[in-house]
Structures are given as structure tokens and as C-alpha cells.
Scaffold this motif. Structure first.
Motif, PDB file in Angstrom:
ATOM      1  N   GLU A 184       2.456  -0.782   8.877  1.00 42.49           N
ATOM      2  CA  GLU A 184       2.090  -0.320   7.525  1.00 42.49           C
ATOM      3  C   GLU A 184       0.577  -0.290   7.351  1.00 42.49           C
ATOM      4  O   GLU A 184       0.031   0.628   6.720  1.00 42.49           O
ATOM      5  N   ILE A 185      -0.094  -1.297   7.903  1.00 44.85           N
ATOM      6  CA  ILE A 185      -1.564  -1.313   7.800  1.00 44.85           C
ATOM      7  C   ILE A 185      -2.138  -0.082   8.500  1.00 44.85           C
ATOM      8  O   ILE A 185      -3.038   0.581   7.973  1.00 44.85           O
ATOM      9  N   ARG A 186      -1.596   0.240   9.674  1.00 40.17           N
ATOM     10  CA  ARG A 186      -2.092   1.390  10.433  1.00 40.17           C
ATOM     11  C   ARG A 186      -1.840   2.698   9.675  1.00 40.17           C
ATOM     12  O   ARG A 186      -2.690   3.568   9.604  1.00 40.17           O
ATOM     13  N   GLU A 187      -0.644   2.808   9.076  1.00 41.80           N
ATOM     14  CA  GLU A 187      -0.257   4.074   8.464  1.00 41.80           C
ATOM     15  C   GLU A 187      -0.803   4.271   7.041  1.00 41.80           C
ATOM     16  O   GLU A 187      -0.896   5.409   6.575  1.00 41.80           O
ATOM     17  N   ARG A 188      -1.129   3.158   6.341  1.00 40.01           N
ATOM     18  CA  ARG A 188      -1.374   3.290   4.904  1.00 40.01           C
ATOM     19  C   ARG A 188      -2.791   2.956   4.436  1.00 40.01           C
ATOM     20  O   ARG A 188      -3.164   3.330   3.308  1.00 40.01           O
ATOM     21  N   MET A 237       0.811  -1.233   0.000  1.00 41.03           N
ATOM     22  CA  MET A 237       0.000   0.000   0.000  1.00 41.03           C
ATOM     23  C   MET A 237       0.839   1.275   0.000  1.00 41.03           C
ATOM     24  O   MET A 237       0.459   2.281   0.611  1.00 41.03           O
ATOM     25  N   GLU A 238       1.991   1.277  -0.699  1.00 39.96           N
ATOM     26  CA  GLU A 238       2.772   2.507  -0.780  1.00 39.96           C
ATOM     27  C   GLU A 238       1.944   3.602  -1.464  1.00 39.96           C
ATOM     28  O   GLU A 238       1.112   3.314  -2.322  1.00 39.96           O
ATOM     29  N   LYS A 239       2.234   4.879  -1.144  1.00 36.81           N
ATOM     30  CA  LYS A 239       1.458   5.998  -1.691  1.00 36.81           C
ATOM     31  C   LYS A 239       1.422   5.975  -3.224  1.00 36.81           C
ATOM     32  O   LYS A 239       0.350   6.124  -3.831  1.00 36.81           O
ATOM     33  N   ALA A 240       2.579   5.772  -3.851  1.00 36.58           N
ATOM     34  CA  ALA A 240       2.629   5.803  -5.316  1.00 36.58           C
ATOM     35  C   ALA A 240       1.778   4.691  -5.915  1.00 36.58           C
ATOM     36  O   ALA A 240       1.148   4.856  -6.974  1.00 36.58           O
ATOM     37  N   VAL A 241       1.750   3.543  -5.237  1.00 40.07           N
ATOM     38  CA  VAL A 241       0.943   2.418  -5.723  1.00 40.07           C
ATOM     39  C   VAL A 241      -0.539   2.719  -5.503  1.00 40.07           C
ATOM     40  O   VAL A 241      -1.388   2.476  -6.376  1.00 40.07           O
ATOM     41  N   ALA A 242      -0.853   3.283  -4.337  1.00 40.77           N
ATOM     42  CA  ALA A 242      -2.247   3.649  -4.049  1.00 40.77           C
ATOM     43  C   ALA A 242      -2.768   4.640  -5.094  1.00 40.77           C
ATOM     44  O   ALA A 242      -3.895   4.509  -5.589  1.00 40.77           O
ATOM     45  N   ASP A 243      -1.934   5.627  -5.439  1.00 42.98           N
ATOM     46  CA  ASP A 243      -2.345   6.616  -6.447  1.00 42.98           C
ATOM     47  C   ASP A 243      -2.618   5.933  -7.784  1.00 42.98           C
ATOM     48  O   ASP A 243      -3.584   6.272  -8.480  1.00 42.98           O
TER      49      ASP A 243
END
Lengths: 363, 363
Positions: A249-253, A221-227
Motif C-alpha cells: 500500500e505504501i508503494r502504490e498509494r 491512504m485510500e484515494k477517496a481519503v487522499a482526495d
């Protein structure tokens, strides 16, 4: 004189034709002239899942995995008694928990009595292979669906039928567009062959077009992948990325991923799948605790998002996991075909109920 | 002075021990000092299934396959929190329809609540590998069963536990001796890992000692093989060799095999399994017809033998085959774990009923 000449002129052509029919009785068509099923978006290299040059910020591992042809298939119809394929893949070698057929081979289904039925596999032999997947069929016209390798990159692909037989593109047999984002389990580890990956099975059983964005070990769930994911034009999302993401990562993303999808798709249902039990966690206490922590964290994040007002967000339940006999994995982490079958038996009714509620599937 | 000397003398030993505990905290025991389960007969090379030098007339392919360790397992108990293995196999490479873990890897089960439960796999890395199959376990004593590769020859095998932990032989946990003679399907193609081969599953579920004489592609009932099989001291026989034998071979060889077994074993039950449906026979008309002819022929041969007065001979029925969805194989011929599960669901009740009738299994 004219007749004689004509006879002579015909002779070598006849011989040539006979020779061709024997030694080269298969006629190959580039798969690009047929129908490519399961594409997430148009790409320059047609067998990549996403054009990664358009997303420079994505992690390198994600970019590499998006060159794997997981979830892609070629749809065509033919009246040939044989179906052959010539294909080349990259030089990467099968993982020890996968068969070469699943990793870099092919899997053919044919419509029979209204449903897709397994017909034959393409057994890879090195990086380039020519293989006849099925032979001795009757001459009726058949609808065919050829699944591409789950874990390798297709460099070239041609489909061969007998000389004189027809082959043409089949309209995409699947309806709607549902994007699945997740781990190696989604990408297909460790189904025995490409058509046994769970999105492929679910597509055939429902008629829905399930787009496989399984990213082995890299669904974080990295930001660039989410976008990138959020911008894909689809009707629904399934998020099966818990197994690869740490509790932190689950908590933050999670919120960013879900909210970004929601910005682009105000009403699309978002289905979240918890991590499968890791069978190796039965004795390895650390592994067992990690999965519990991951699933507790995703529950909390989904609950928070629902409280914040996000609609049409669903956390699927998955209690029985892969079977009381604990035989559902190849290696403790990845379902074998038995585990996938049990997984689908639990998840499919939940997924179908939500899609029907949203009128993406007929009752 | 004496005390001082003692102190100095201890120092390097302490440092050495600390270093050993960190860098070499695993203590290895040759598997030959533990219990070897599933042996058909004693052999010079302990991980071969049969000492083929004693049977010069057997086909070369059969001799080679009998060096594969299919069906063999190591039984031991330990209170170690880790189980590691160092093993070497031959240079042969996995078939495309098998995982490397099934072909040349290892599969560990541990007794939990009275039943064998999957605990971890040994992932091969070339011909010689050192690998920790499970870690972070609690320190209670555990009964372990380590399945050996299905399709490769074991050259050496050592089992490692933490320094200071105990490891010792476990008495063979299985009762009686039942010999299964058959094809690649019996040998384990294409289970995802060694413990998922169908005789291994049936052993764990019944407590019976099922001896795997699966001979990939080579279970053709040759006279020399029949003579070897018939002489093995066992309580019952299961013959699953129809898939490899042509209708003509079935007609010519079944009677000799059954009668020779009967000479050596006047009362042992003999169970005959018909060939599985070949899923690639759904479209390939020749394949479909061959399986029908094989199964028709074995029915005739068993009927003839029964008419001739052979007792305790059973032909199992196997109508539903590998599932109405036709998803039970990896390649059209070999069951995947889902197909094996469906196969066992049909065959197990029949096998158990016969063994109970013959008092080889308690009611």
C-alpha cells in the motif's frame, strides 16, 4: 399596602432562589455557544471531525472513526470555583488498551503563568455522565481548554459553572492550521487521557493548531481519503500513516497522496513520520520484519517523490524510537505516556525546525 | 500379518496427531506447577497476596484488596515459539482510570541480553480469556516472567506452549525480600500494564524481590494491618501509605506501625515515602492543602521516632515530584507511566543507596 404586597410577592421568589442555589447551584451552557478548537472543517454534527456524507467513496471504517472527537477541545473562560460537565457519548465501550477516561472521558487544562496546565478529568460513568472536573478554585478569571474523548462520539456536551459565575467563549488560543493524518497512535492510543495525545501535547507546547485526523487502524491512504485530506485548507501536513499501511500500500498509494496534496497546496510543507518500532517485534520475528519493510518502503517512496521534483517534502528520522528500555508501549504497538514523551522528544525539534523554516512558527 | 496390523493400528493415531497439532497445537500447564514470584506469604488460594482468614480484625476493604494479584508473576522457561495463556478473573470491571490490560490482563517479559524485556500482553476478553501473548519466536530456550493482573483476583491460570516444546519452572530470579506497603499508586494505578507498576519496574532493574502490598485507597495503617505487616519475614520495608492516610491518622498510627515492625525486625531498614503532589491540587486549594498537611505530618512523625531512638528509619525526599510540566498523572492523583518514570528517577537512587548501606544490594 403596596409595600406589604411587594414583600409577600418577593418571599416565594427568595425561597425559590435559595433552593435553586443549593440543589441546582450549577448553571450549564451548551458547548456550542463556546469556542470549538481543533476542527478540520465545519460539520453538521459539530463534534464530528469531518462531514462524511460529503465523501461517499470513503471506506466505512474511516467514516465511523471521523465521528470520534479526537483532537477537539472547547475553549472558554470563567471565574467559577468549579467546572462541571454533562456529556453523552455513543454506546461503544473502551478498548482494553485504553483507559475509559481517554476513550470516552474529558480532560481539562487551565492557563497558569502563561502555560496550559492539567486541572482535572471527566470520569465517564456509562454513556451519559455529569461530573465536576475541578472544585475549590479561587475566584479569578481563568482560561480553560476542555479536551473531548479520543475514541468515542460526543452526542451532547454542556459545561457547568456555579450560579452567578461568568462563562464565555475564549478566542481560539492556537495559531496556524496543521493537519496530521495517521493511525491509532495519532488518534491517541494509548495516552492516559485526551490531553496526552501527542498532537494535543504538541499544540499546547507550541501554540500551533494541530488538527487530529488519527484513524485507528484505517490510515491506509485510500484515494477517496487522499482526495478529502488534500482539499482541507491548512498550512502544513504531517503524515503518520505508515503503521497502518502494508509495504505494498505504501508503494502504490504514497505518491498519489503527496501529489494530490501538492496540487491543492503548492508550497505547504509535508512531513512524513516513519512507523515506530513495534516492541512486540523484538521477539515476534514477523512483526519485526514488517515494520522494517514498511519503513524501507516509505523511504523509497519519499526519495522517488523528491527525485520527481516535489519540494518541501520531509521524511523525519526516528532512530531511537521509544526508548532503550523498551518500556514505551502499552501493548507492543501503542505508546504509553512514557513512549509518547520519548517520541515527542525526538520528533518535536525536527517538526519545529521545518515549520520555522517555512515561517509557520516564530524563531 | 503382524506388520499389516501395526500399519492399520498406526493410521488413526497419525491422523489424530495431525489434527491435534493443527486444532490443538497448544499444550497448557497449570501455573501452579511453575514458579510463583512476589509472594508475601504462602496462601491457600495461591494467587491471593495474604491469607486474610488468618487476620479476622483487618478491615473488609483490605481483605478484598489482598485477593488482587498485584505484584505476582509466574517465572518459567520454554523453547516454544509461542506463549499463550488461559486465565479467569473475578467479575469486577476496570476502573475508569486504568486500562483493562493493567486491571485484569497479563504482561510478559523475556530475558534478552541479560535483562528483562517486554514481549507481549494478555488482552482480557470478559472474565475468562485464552490469548497468545507472543508468536513467531525463534526456538531458543527463553526465560519468561508473566505478570498477573494488578487489580483483579486470578481464579485460574494455565500457560500454553506449542506441542512438543518444553516448559518448566525457572528459579525465582529475584534476591532478598522487601515489602512495600502503600496506596493505589503502589498497587499500580495507573500504570498501562502490570509490568509497569513501579515495584515491578524496580525489581527488574535491581534484581530485588519487591513484594507489592499496595491497597488501593485503604493503606491507612490500621493496627490489625500493622500487626500483619510487621510479622512478614522480609529484609526491608518501604512505607508508601501517606496518600491514603489523613494527617490525624498519620499522627496517631505511624509510631505503632514503625515500632511494631521494629519489634519483629530489630535491624531491617524502614524507608518512608512522602505523598506525591496531587496535580489536581494545583487549582483545587483544598486538595493542595491536604497533601501539604499529610507530608508535614509524616515528617514530624519520622522525626519523633528518630528522636525516640528508632534506628535505620529513613524519610525519602521527593521534591521534584512528577515533573515540572504537570503531565505525570492520569487523573491528578495517580501517576501515568510518564509520572512513574519520573518518580522512579527520584526515588530509585535513594532506595538503592540505603539498601547498599545495609548490604542488601551489592555496590
Amino acid at each position: 399596602m403596596k409595600n406589604s404586597l411587594a414583600k409577600w410577592a418577593l418571599l416565594p421568589i427568595t425561597l425559590l432562589t435559595a433552593n435553586f442555589a443549593n440543589a441546582q447551584s450549577t448553571h450549564y451552557t451548551p458547548a456550542t455557544e463556546l469556542t470549538l478548537v481543533g476542527k478540520i472543517e465545519p460539520t453538521q454534527q459539530v463534534y464530528h471531525r469531518v462531514d462524511t456524507v460529503a465523501y461517499p467513496a470513503m471506506p466505512q471504517a474511516v467514516k465511523r472513526l471521523l465521528t470520534n472527537s479526537a483532537g477537539l477541545a472547547i475553549a472558554f473562560k470563567t471565574n467559577s470555583s468549579t467546572v462541571s460537565v454533562k456529556w453523552c457519548t455513543s454506546s461503544s465501550k473502551p478498548l482494553v488498551n485504553m483507559t475509559a477516561i481517554a476513550y470516552e472521558g474529558l480532560d481539562l487544562y487551565i492557563k497558569k503563568n502563561g502555560r496550559w496546565q492539567f486541572a482535572g478529568v471527566g470520569r465517564p460513568n456509562g454513556d451519559c455522565t455529569e461530573y465536576t472536573l475541578v472544585r475549590n478554585m479561587d475566584g479569578s478569571e481563568k482560561e480553560c481548554l476542555l479536551y473531548l474523548p479520543l475514541y468515542d462520539e460526543i452526542k451532547s456536551l454542556e459545561i457547568g459553572v456555579e450560579d452567578g459565575a461568568t462563562i464565555e467563549a475564549l478566542p481560539d488560543p492556537f495559531q496556524r492550521r496543521i493537519l496530521l493524518y495517521g493511525s491509532s497512535i495519532l488518534q491517541g492510543a494509548s495516552a492516559s487521557r485526551p490531553g496526552m495525545a501527542y498532537p494535543a501535547r504538541l499544540s499546547r507546547e507550541t501554540g500551533l493548531n494541530l488538527l487530529n485526523m488519527g484513524l485507528s487502524g484505517s490510515a491506509k491512504m485510500e484515494k477517496a481519503v487522499a482526495d478529502m485530506i488534500a482539499a482541507v485548507p491548512v498550512d502544513a501536513f504531517v503524515l503518520d500513516c505508515v503503521p497502518n499501511s502494508s509495504p505494498q500500500e505504501i508503494r502504490e498509494r504514497t505518491a498519489y497522496l503527496v501529489n494530490t496534496i501538492r496540487e491543492h497546496h503548492p508550497k505547504a510543507p509535508i512531513l512524513v513520520i516513519p512507523s515506530t518500532v513495534r516492541e512486540n517485534g523484538a521477539f515476534d520475528q514477523e512483526v519485526g520484519q514488517r515494520v522494517q519493510a514498511q519503513n524501507k518502503q516509505i523511504e523509497e517512496e519519499v526519495a522517488k517523490l523528491l527525485r520527481s521534483g516535489v519540494k518541501n517534502l520531509y521524511l523525519l528520522s526516528y532512530d531511537q524510537q521509544l526508548g532503550a528500555d523498551h518500556e514505551g508501549t502499552i501493548d507492543g504497538s501503542h505508546p504509553n505516556d512514557l513512549g509518547f514523551d520519548r517520541m515527542l522528544k525526538q520528533l518535536k525539534p525536527q517538526i519545529l525546525a521545518i515549520l520555522k523554516k517555512h515561517r509557520l512558527l516564530a524563531d
